[in-house]
Each structure stands twice: as structure tokens, then as C-alpha cells.
Design an enzyme around this catalytic site. Structure first.
Site, PDB file in Angstrom:
ATOM      1  N   ASP A 182     -18.392 -55.385 -28.359  1.00 18.88           N
ATOM      2  CA  ASP A 182     -17.346 -54.375 -28.490  1.00 18.88           C
ATOM      3  C   ASP A 182     -16.053 -54.820 -27.793  1.00 18.88           C
ATOM      4  O   ASP A 182     -16.086 -55.295 -26.653  1.00 18.88           O
ATOM      5  CB  ASP A 182     -17.868 -53.087 -27.837  1.00 18.88           C
ATOM      6  CG  ASP A 182     -17.021 -51.882 -28.146  1.00 18.88           C
ATOM      7  OD1 ASP A 182     -16.923 -51.518 -29.327  1.00 18.88           O
ATOM      8  OD2 ASP A 182     -16.450 -51.293 -27.205  1.00 18.88           O
ATOM      9  N   GLU A 208     -15.768 -58.077 -31.766  1.00 19.02           N
ATOM     10  CA  GLU A 208     -14.785 -57.172 -32.361  1.00 19.02           C
ATOM     11  C   GLU A 208     -13.402 -57.602 -31.876  1.00 19.02           C
ATOM     12  O   GLU A 208     -13.075 -57.440 -30.702  1.00 19.02           O
ATOM     13  CB  GLU A 208     -15.050 -55.723 -31.950  1.00 19.02           C
ATOM     14  CG  GLU A 208     -14.136 -54.763 -32.697  1.00 19.02           C
ATOM     15  CD  GLU A 208     -13.943 -53.416 -32.016  1.00 19.02           C
ATOM     16  OE1 GLU A 208     -13.344 -52.535 -32.649  1.00 19.02           O
ATOM     17  OE2 GLU A 208     -14.351 -53.246 -30.858  1.00 19.02           O
TER      18      GLU A 208
END
Ligand code: GLC
Ligand code: CA
Length: 539
Positions: free
Chosen positions: A209, A275
């Protein structure tokens, strides 16, 4: 990439993202769970062309969490929230996935924890706590104001004052998501151990993330103002008013990612996905200068383009041109942060074209659960908004629309649950669901299934070269995939009108798949008519 070199699993794979809250509820609490994933693995891939045919699943966070950001606020990196199951359920999920040849990728949230994580609870206790600088604390400026001008992605400033110790802590997302200090060696070691915990349990990879945020400018300098701010921005959207210069993609992040990769490489054949949102030159660095960082920095470039042949082709060509020889491409068209693909592109026919594009480009595609049914943005009445982004920045920014329950059948709550789900089921579930689309040979689900099972048998589509073709037709994107002398041509019409495409001056080809699933014919390569929004694969 030579055509004969064997591909790694993550190069051949089609990844399917599951938002676990919304996939399948098995214990009647209105929230999806890990058991719900186990029970539907056969839907994803039972080894036959009756199933969807994906090769890997990525599951959004299932860790213990107060759910301020629905699991992206982690309170324990090495456990499963009771809402989703427990470690035994997780181990069964690994075993059941692997029994079917499905790889398992989990989400890892290294930039921030929950404010309920024991590390933060300790850190905020006093200025001298041993864990104090595992997070990013700063004094107010001499005039009492915030340490710098950074904004939170979810609205408001990126700093919150903690009364007990009189310092601010940094959070570029919700206030309940304090950011970790990756410059602290002890924190780094502790986080790397959380990777080993799951690698030892058999996970095949991590989706990391907001990995580009984990190292910030050492001096936390103010970000420059963004010169072209949308005048309709909500007043509290401080994040978009700034250029993300000192908070994102710092040079020093790459050494950390090499360490992360080092941990993955302690195990066989594991994959790191990141990401990352940066522009091409910044983004491509995340592969590592020697291919020693991430195997798959997520590529969102197609999401940012207008849905036009020229723009899409340009984005693909730019990507292909920017990749070093060792770097493997990948494409994403939808996820839990973006509006639904079918809504974004304007209709089902466009979404079918998108499926063919995504599954025939060179590189690893990631699908988002429900896109295989053509799910559209959900209807979320304002009082039902759950997402912190929607609650703070306004209903039109809520990501809930893309997180509505999976539509399994036409029964109450779409077969997702026996009780009212945490987000409303879309009103179209009686017509648009797995059971109905399985019976329909021309449904979106059938299209995804056909594309997936075709793809896996075609070396040209898996590892083959990509070459754009100038087709002399406006609004069309035409390309060739080629391996070991085998060729496939993909012709995509982005227009709402028919188009005549010329692929070669002469010769004939066989249409093996149309996005409408209604024709397989021999055609002349000099003159192929594509219907509105039609895509075809030609052998
Ligand atoms: C990523 C996630 C998003 C989350 C945010 C904070 O962008 O995809 O859902 O809200 O990080 O963790
Ligand atoms: Ca449940």
C-alpha cells in the site's frame, strides 16, 4: 525478454483483486469473510473453462483493525480480524488456493498503522517512550501552527496535535492512520519481520500500500502549491492544492525497497507489487536499477487516460518505451479506490472492449472483483456512506460505490449474505449476477472466461512481443502480439460507430473472439468492419 525464456508465475498470471468485506459473507453478519473466499475459489478457477480462470488473488486487508479506513488502518500485522476469520481460516485459504494452482497475494500496509496499534499506543504515551520515534512527531512551529503545509488525502491537514505530549503526528490519510518512521532501523526490522510471518505461512506475494510514501523528506519541507487547482475542489481538500514533492517518491525510498525485496528473496519465487502513482520516470525506478526492487509496480496509466484509441495507444507505447529490458509490464483498470469500470467508460460495450484490451496487452493484468460481471457504481444514499474519503470530501468522492456486495444470484441480497450487507446491494442484481451470466453464453462473465482461457493457451499473448499497427482507421487501436512465429492481432474500435480497419494490404485471418461473442469468421486483413465498441482477436 526473449520469447523462449520461461515466464515466472507472476508474468503469466492474471491477478484478481478481492475486497474481502464485499465478496461473500458466510456467518451472517453482513460483512464478507475469508471463508467466503474459500467457498468461491472454484468460481475463480476450478481447473476448467467453466470457471473464470484467474491465476492469483490479491486480498485487500483482513488484519485486526478499528476499520477507520476499512482495514487500511492495521492494529496487528500478524493476525486476522475476527470479522474475517482467524489464522486457521487463513491457513486453509492458502492450502485451498494452492490446491487449485491459485497464488495468494495479500495487502501489506507499511506507511501507517491504526492509532490503536500497540506501537502507536506506546509511542503517544510520552516523548521519551522507546517507540516514540517509530512514528513521525513534530513540535508546533514557534507561532503554534502546524509543522508544515502537507494535506491529508482524506481532507484537512496531515497533522494532528496530541494533547498529552504537545506534539503533532503525521497522517496523510485519516487521523486514525499515524505514519510510521521508516528511517528508524528498529521499526524497519519489525516491519520486515511481518513480511516473513506471512511468507512462512505460504503467501506468494504482497501488494504494498502507498509504498512510495514510506520515506519522506528528511526535513519535512513544505510542498509547493499546485498551479492548476480545480476550482471546484472541496475547501478541505488540502492535499490536491499541493504538488507532492517532499512527501512522495524520495530517492532514499529505493534503498528501503531493496531491503524489502531482499526479504522476499529469502523465499522462493515471491512477488512484490507496489501501489505507485508517479509519472513514468519516477515510477519506472521502482523496478530497481538492476531489477532488484519490485517485480510489479502497479501501472495505473490506463485509468488516467480518456477512453480514446489514440490516448490509450500512447500510454501503452510510452510504457513499453520506458521499460528497461528486465522490467515486466502490468496494467490495472479498476480497484477499490476507483469508480467502477463500466460506469467510468460509459457503458457495458465499452467495458467489454476494456476487458479485451486488458487481457491481450503484454504484461500482467489485474482484475477487480465484479468487473467480470460489468458491475456499475453502486447507489449509496448519503446517510449510508461508509468511506472516510466520502464522509470528509463529499458524496461524489466516496469509494463505497465501487465496493458494493458481489452479485452471486438473484436472491435477496444477491446471495452475498442472509442479512442486510454493510453496503447496499446494487439494484441491478436480479439481472446482473454470476448465476444468470453463467447461463448466458454472451454475457460479460462469458467474455472474461473466454478471454482468460484463450489467453493462457497462447504463448503470443503471454510472453509475446507487442507491436502497434497503424491501421489507417480513426478511433481504433490495433496491435500484434507475436511469439515463436505465432501471431495474434487485436483490433479495438473505441468509437460508437462502425469502423473499417486495414491491417495488411492482403491476406486473410480468422476472428476467434469478438467482444460481442457472436462471430467467428474468416476475414480479409485489408478490410475488416468493426461494429461500435467492438474488439476482435484475429489468428
Ligand atoms: C491506498 C489504498 C486505499 C487506502 C489508502 C490508505 O491508496 O488503496 O484504499 O485508503 O491507501 O491506506
Ligand atoms: Ca461475515
Amino acid at each position: 525478454m526473449t520469447n523462449n525464456s520461461p515466464l515466472k508465475w507472476w508474468q503469466r498470471a492474471v491477478v484478481y483483486q478481492i475486497y474481502p468485506r464485499s465478496f461473500k459473507d458466510t456467518n451472517g453478519d453482513g460483512v464478507g469473510d475469508l471463508q467466503g473466499i474459500i467457498e468461491n475459489l472454484d468460481y475463480l478457477n476450478d481447473g476448467t473453462a467453466n470457471s473464470l480462470g484467474v491465476d492469483a488473488i490479491w486480498i485487500s486487508p483482513f488484519y485486526p483493525s478499528p476499520m477507520a479506513d476499512f482495514g487500511y488502518d492495521v492494529a496487528d500485522y500478524c493476525a486476522v480480524s475476527p470479522l474475517f476469520g482467524n489464522l486457521a481460516t487463513f491457513d486453509r485459504l492458502v492450502a485451498e488456493a494452492h490446491r487449485r494452482g491459485i497464488k495468494l497475494i495479500i495487502d501489506w500496509v507499511p506507511n501507517h498503522t491504526s492509532d490503536q496499534h500497540p506501537w502507536f499506543v506506546a509511542s503517544r504515551r510520552s516523548r521519551t517512550d522507546p517507540l516514540r520515534d517509530w512514528y513521525i512527531w513534530r513540535d508546533p512551529k514557534s507561532d503554534g501552527s502546524l509543522p508544515n503545509n502537507w494535506g491529508s488525502f482524506f481532507g484537512g491537514p496531515a497533522w494532528t496535535l496530541d494533547k498529552t505530549t504537545g506534539q503533532y503526528y503525521l497522517h496523510q490519510f485519516a487521523q486514525e492512520q499515524p505514519e510510521l518512521n521508516w528511517r528508524k532501523p528498529e521499526l524497519r526490522a519489525a516491519m520486515l519481520d511481518t513480511l516473513r510471518f506471512w511468507l512462512n505461512r505460504g503467501v506468494d506475494g504482497f501488494r504494498m500500500d502507498v509504498i512510495g510514501l514510506i520515506i519522506k523528506d528528511a526535513e519535512l519541507r513544505d510542498n509547493p502549491l499546485n498551479p492548476d487547482v480545480d476550482p471546484n475542489l472541496p475547501p478541505n481538500d488540502l492535499f490536491s492544492r499541493l504538488q507532492q514533492v517532499y512527501n512522495l517518491d524520495q530517492d532514499e525510498v529505493h534503498a528501503v525497497i531493496r531491503e524489502i525485496r531482499g526479504v522476499l528473496d529469502e523465499f522462493d519465487d515471491r512477488c512484490g507489487i507496489g501501489e505507485l502513482w508517479g509519472e513514468l520516470p519516477r515510477w519506472v525506478r521502482y523496478y530497481g536499477e538492476q531489477g532488484d526492487e519490485l517485480q510489479l509496480p502497479f501501472n495505473f496509466r490506463l485509468i488516467w487516460q480518456p477512453w480514446q484509441a489514440g490516448a490509450i495507444r500512447q500510454a501503452v507505447d510510452d510504457l513499453e518505451g520506458a521499460l528497461p529490458s528486465f522490467a515486466w509490464p502490468n496494467y490495472v483498470l479498476g480497484n477499490h479506490d476507483q469508480p467502477r469500470l463500466a460506469s467510468r467508460l460509459g457503458g457495458q460495450a465499452q467495458a467489454r472492449l476494456a476487458a479485451m484490451l486488458l487481457l491481450t496487452l503484454r504484461g500482467t493484468p489485474t482484475l477487480y472483483y465484479g468487473d467480470e460481471l460489468g458491475l456499475e457504481n453502486g447507489n449509496i444514499p448519503p446517510e449510508k456512506i461508509q468511506d472516510p474519503q466520502g464522509r470528509n470530501l463529499g458524496a461524489q468522492r466516496t469509494r463505497d460505490v465501487t465496493r458494493t456486495p458481489m452479485q452471486w444470484n438473484d436472491q435477496r441480497y444477491a446471495g452475498f449474505s442472509t442479512v442486510e450487507p454493510w453496503l447496499p446491494v446494487s439494484p441491478d442484481y436480479q439481472a446482473r449476477n454470476v448465476a444468470a451470466q453463467r447461463q448466458d453464453a454472451r454475457s460479460m462473465l462469458s467474455l472474461y472466461r473466454r478471454l482468460l482461457w484463450y489467453r493462457r493457451q497462447q504463448p503470443a499473448l503471454l510472453g509475446g512481443r507487442y507491436q502497434p499497427i497503424d491501421s489507417a482507421a480513426p478511433d481504433c487501436f490495433v496491435y500484434r502480439r507475436e511469439a515463436d512465429g505465432e501471431r495474434r492481432i487485436i483490433a479495438l474500435n473505441f468509437a460508437a460507430e462502425p469502423r473499417q480497419v486495414m491491417i495488411a494490404a492482403s491476406g486473410r485471418g480468422q476472428i476467434v473472439l469478438s467482444t460481442y461473442l457472436d462471430r467467428e469468421a474468416t476475414v480479409s486483413l485489408g478490410d475488416i468492419t468493426l461494429r461500435p465498441h467492438e474488439g476482435v482477436i484475429i489468428e
